[in-house]
Design a protein around this motif. Structure first.
Motif, PDB file in Angstrom:
ATOM      1  N   HIS A  48      10.658   3.620  22.760  1.00 15.31           N
ATOM      2  CA  HIS A  48       9.277   3.868  23.154  1.00 15.31           C
ATOM      3  C   HIS A  48       8.387   3.536  21.958  1.00 15.31           C
ATOM      4  O   HIS A  48       8.651   3.975  20.851  1.00 15.31           O
ATOM      5  N   PHE A  49       7.362   2.767  22.205  1.00 13.34           N
ATOM      6  CA  PHE A  49       6.473   2.337  21.139  1.00 13.34           C
ATOM      7  C   PHE A  49       5.113   2.980  21.301  1.00 13.34           C
ATOM      8  O   PHE A  49       4.455   2.778  22.317  1.00 13.34           O
ATOM      9  N   GLU A  50       4.700   3.761  20.319  1.00 14.74           N
ATOM     10  CA  GLU A  50       3.340   4.297  20.299  1.00 14.74           C
ATOM     11  C   GLU A  50       2.447   3.229  19.709  1.00 14.74           C
ATOM     12  O   GLU A  50       2.729   2.699  18.641  1.00 14.74           O
ATOM     13  N   LYS A  51       1.358   2.931  20.406  1.00 18.39           N
ATOM     14  CA  LYS A  51       0.466   1.854  19.987  1.00 18.39           C
ATOM     15  C   LYS A  51      -0.843   2.402  19.412  1.00 18.39           C
ATOM     16  O   LYS A  51      -1.284   3.483  19.792  1.00 18.39           O
ATOM     17  N   VAL A  52      -1.444   1.623  18.520  1.00 16.77           N
ATOM     18  CA  VAL A  52      -2.769   1.950  17.993  1.00 16.77           C
ATOM     19  C   VAL A  52      -3.813   1.338  18.920  1.00 16.77           C
ATOM     20  O   VAL A  52      -3.491   0.510  19.781  1.00 16.77           O
TER      21      VAL A  52
END
Length: 74
Positions: free
Chosen positions: A10-14
């Protein structure tokens, strides 16, 4: 790492504005290769600048690890 892949990464994005600020910095950096990789850490900068947390380091630690430039430019 294999557990992370098996569980689905899972990638948390800015926010897009932050990603653009980071890529602008990377575009002016002498460590950016012609292949759009950081010669300091080896990351693909066009993807790395979009991440809020480092998915690899976060996967090995109990706490989320902030994604940042290895040279501290962002």
């Amino acid at each position: 790492m294999l557990k992370m892949i098996a569980d689905g990464m899972h990638f948390e994005k800015v926010m897009p504005e932050e990603a653009q600020r980071r890529i602008d910095i990377c575009n002016g950096c002498p460590l950016l290769t012609d292949g759009r990789q950081c010669s300091s850490c080896g990351c693909e900068v066009d993807f790395k600048v979009t991440l809020k947390t480092n998915p690899i380091l976060t996967g090995f630690n109990a706490e989320k690890t902030e994604n940042k430039c290895p040279k501290g430019f962002w």
